[in-house]
Design a protein around this motif. Structure first.
Motif, PDB file in Angstrom:
ATOM      1  N   VAL A  67       0.997  -0.899   0.046  1.00  0.00           N
ATOM      2  CA  VAL A  67      -0.261  -0.183  -0.108  1.00  0.00           C
ATOM      3  C   VAL A  67       1.102   0.966  -0.196  1.00  0.00           C
ATOM      4  O   VAL A  67       1.792   1.570   0.987  1.00  0.00           O
ATOM      5  CB  VAL A  67      -1.286  -0.413   1.517  1.00  0.00           C
ATOM      6  N   GLY A  78      -7.562   5.636  -0.373  1.00  0.00           N
ATOM      7  CA  GLY A  78      -6.657   5.018  -0.947  1.00  0.00           C
ATOM      8  C   GLY A  78      -5.335   3.915  -0.309  1.00  0.00           C
ATOM      9  O   GLY A  78      -4.407   3.803  -0.695  1.00  0.00           O
ATOM     10  N   THR A  79      -5.073   4.876   1.283  1.00  0.00           N
ATOM     11  CA  THR A  79      -3.846   3.996   2.018  1.00  0.00           C
ATOM     12  C   THR A  79      -4.035   3.717   2.921  1.00  0.00           C
ATOM     13  O   THR A  79      -3.895   3.175   3.559  1.00  0.00           O
ATOM     14  CB  THR A  79      -3.160   5.911   2.138  1.00  0.00           C
ATOM     15  N   SER A  81      -4.906   0.490   4.805  1.00  0.00           N
ATOM     16  CA  SER A  81      -4.396  -0.413   4.960  1.00  0.00           C
ATOM     17  C   SER A  81      -4.810  -1.973   5.906  1.00  0.00           C
ATOM     18  O   SER A  81      -5.339  -1.677   6.786  1.00  0.00           O
ATOM     19  CB  SER A  81      -2.344  -0.505   4.941  1.00  0.00           C
ATOM     20  N   THR A 201      -1.701   1.986  -8.512  1.00  0.00           N
ATOM     21  CA  THR A 201      -2.707   0.526  -8.804  1.00  0.00           C
ATOM     22  C   THR A 201      -1.380   0.090 -10.215  1.00  0.00           C
ATOM     23  O   THR A 201      -1.597  -1.224  -9.891  1.00  0.00           O
ATOM     24  CB  THR A 201      -4.184   0.228  -9.137  1.00  0.00           C
ATOM     25  N   ASN A 453      -1.124  -1.669  -4.371  1.00  0.00           N
ATOM     26  CA  ASN A 453      -2.060  -1.249  -3.392  1.00  0.00           C
ATOM     27  C   ASN A 453      -3.617  -1.725  -4.357  1.00  0.00           C
ATOM     28  O   ASN A 453      -4.933  -1.734  -4.196  1.00  0.00           O
ATOM     29  CB  ASN A 453      -3.220   0.164  -4.720  1.00  0.00           C
ATOM     30  N   LYS A 456      -7.823  -1.757  -4.415  1.00  0.00           N
ATOM     31  CA  LYS A 456      -8.400  -0.523  -4.953  1.00  0.00           C
ATOM     32  C   LYS A 456      -9.249  -0.597  -6.187  1.00  0.00           C
ATOM     33  O   LYS A 456      -8.054  -0.907  -6.711  1.00  0.00           O
ATOM     34  CB  LYS A 456      -6.987   0.591  -4.302  1.00  0.00           C
TER      35      LYS A 456
END
Ligand SMILES: Cc1cc2nc3c(=O)[nH]c(=O)nc-3n(C[C@H](O)[C@H](O)[C@H](O)COP(=O)(O)OP(=O)(O)OC[C@H]3O[C@@H](n4cnc5c(N)ncnc54)[C@H](O)[C@@H]3O)c2cc1C
Length: 459
Positions: A67, A78-79, A81, A201, A453, A456
């Motif tokens: 991530v 998006g961040t 984990s 990604t 990622n 995502k």
């Protein structure tokens, strides 16, 4: 239990690059969640592109999900984990490598904070237009990964219009270097553009060459009160006509949003208005042009386009006007839980869309506030929906109310923040099956093990 990936990473990298156990204490996944401990098996702090390449190669060999952390200001999860993930933070890759005043470019490492890029550009009498509320924390790598928009898209475009070159590390550790300073490059596919907006990604952005503009010394900011949404569109066209391309920002705030945002400052307007527009003109002209701006608003007043206009006269006024627009955390503070939205809507559908959505949301008991504002000239609206519970069915209901009408009016569920974790189940509302298939094929080609990622944009 011994973790082979971690062992290999410790062996391959310098001291201090791999953090595990206690060293993760105090790390978090978002600037608004600093009291929630980050979930991850390790946090890596690479010092160079080569470190990152080594990390990716080792993770690839061991099928280890990664991530990516930039400035942690993203608004779509998006961040986030899990305990099985390795987090890579770009925070140490924070050098401004070169300012080329002839080519008008700046080459930076991905972890540079946006605001420091502004300052360095200004010190060279140049200007980097990307600007938004989180500029003091957002990293340029994060801005590129999300194709950030912000306040000056109207004139200068989104991040993808401001990037000339990129260096990217792929999931398998290969480094793609395309750090060119040229504007035109039609030699095959534009790979840089593929990575911009891919939310980490497809690859990890490590360096970028930014396109700079000449410094613009005159800044005119005007706050306008209006009674009809349609007048805001008329005024936009009027300003475009009169200022011939110099209008750089055109923001709209619905009355209840303005009132909360402006509440901690001295009153700007004598009367209340239904809508407020904050606009900015940037130029290098003389006082004559400033006089013209005044005349334009006098004419707008005479034509009944606007009810009132307040001008920023000095740096303090500018700071005040833009703080009102940018300090949106005040909206968050109004309720215990929030949902944030950034949707795109054709401008001619905006008023009816907002009316419909706010009407539907008002029927939901647990919703305490609906704040609407946005980058009108870009067709981009933000909603902050304040609620008294964080229950999942309510989250889904609010999403449904906001997203569903977008399909029939040709809107988008994300104007700027991306898809991340939070919007992926709604992606098909604004992307066809064929488009999603091509996107997935690209993902499979660049990250065949889906390690970057993971989860995502796609599952
Ligand atoms: C107050 C506030 C106002 C905002 N206003 C705007 C606005 O007007 N316009 C706008 O577009 N956004 C806005 N945002 C959202 C956010 O600031 C942007 O999305 C920003 O670009 C994120 O940058 P970051 O460095 O914080 O990235 P992060 O939040 O750390 O990461 C965002 C995504 O990019 C990935 N990523 C980070 N760095 C890299 C890298 N080097 N390589 C590959 N992937 C990477 C992450 O994994 C994540 O998926 C706002 C946010 C806040 C809190």
């Amino acid at each position: 239990m011994v973790d082979t990936v971690i062992e290999n990473l410790f062996a391959a990298l310098d001291n201090g690059v791999v953090l595990t156990g206690e060293a993760l204490t105090g790390r978090y996944s978002h600037i608004w969640k600093t009291s929630s401990q980050l979930e991850a098996k390790a946090v890596l702090l690479p010092k160079s592109t080569e470190d990152l390449s080594t990390i990716c190669r080792i993770c690839y060999e061991h099928n280890q999900p990664i991530v990516l952390h930039g400035g942690l200001t993203g608004l779509v999860g998006g961040t986030e984990s899990q305990i099985t993930d390795i987090v890579i933070s770009l925070q140490r890759l924070n050098q401004i490598e070169e300012v080329d005043t002839l080519c008008r470019t700046m080459t930076v490492q991905a972890g540079c904070i946006l605001e420091s890029i502004h300052q360095i550009a200004a010190a060279h009498d140049l200007f980097f237009p990307l600007n938004f509320g989180a500029k003091g924390s957002a990293q340029i790598g994060g801005c590129i990964a999300t194709n950030a928009g912000g306040l000056r898209v109207k004139r200068f475009g989104m991040t993808r219009n401001l990037i000339l070159g990129l260096e990217v590390v792929l999931a398998n550790g290969k480094i793609i270097n395309s750090l060119k300073k040229i504007i035109k490059n039609n030699a095959g596919y534009n790979l840089n553009q593929l990575f911009i907006g891919s939310e980490g990604t497809l690859g990890i952005i490590t360096r970028a060459t930014l396109k700079l503009e000449e410094k613009l010394v005159n800044r005119t900011s005007v706050f306008v009160g209006l009674s009809h949404f349609e007048d805001a569109i008329r005024l936009l066209r009027f300003c475009d006509l009169k200022f011939s391309g110099l209008l750089s920002a055109y923001e709209i705030l619905w009355a209840n949003t303005f009132e909360v945002l402006a509440s901690k400052y001295k009153p700007l307007f004598g009367d209340k208005h239904r809508f407020y527009v904050l606009l900015e003109v940037l130029d290098n002209h003389s006082q004559l042009f400033k006089d013209l701006v005044f005349q334009v608003f006098e004419e707008a007043l005479e034509k009944n386009m606007i009810q009132d206009a307040v001008f920023a006269h000095d740096a303090e006024d500018h700071a005040l006007f833009w703080s009102i627009r940018e300090d949106v955390e005040v909206l968050n503070a109004k309720a215990k839980f929030q949902q944030h939205f950034d949707v795109s809507v054709p401008i001619n559908q905006m008023a009816s869309y907002v009316e419909k959505v706010t009407f539907e949301l008002a029927k939901v008991k647990a919703i305490e506030h609906v704040f609407c504002f946005g980058h009108l000239a870009d067709g981009n609206l933000h909603f902050v929906v304040g609620k008294n519970t964080a229950e999942t069915p309510l989250i889904s209901m609010v999403n449904e109310i906001i997203y569903t009408p977008l399909k029939s009016i040709g809107g988008s569920i994300s104007a700027e923040h991306g898809i991340g974790l939070e919007k992926k189940e709604w992606l098909s509302l604004c992307r066809s099956e064929e488009e999603m298939e091509v996107m997935l094929n690209i993902k499979n080609a660049l990250d065949p093990k889906h390690l970057l990622n993971t989860g995502k944009i796609f599952d």
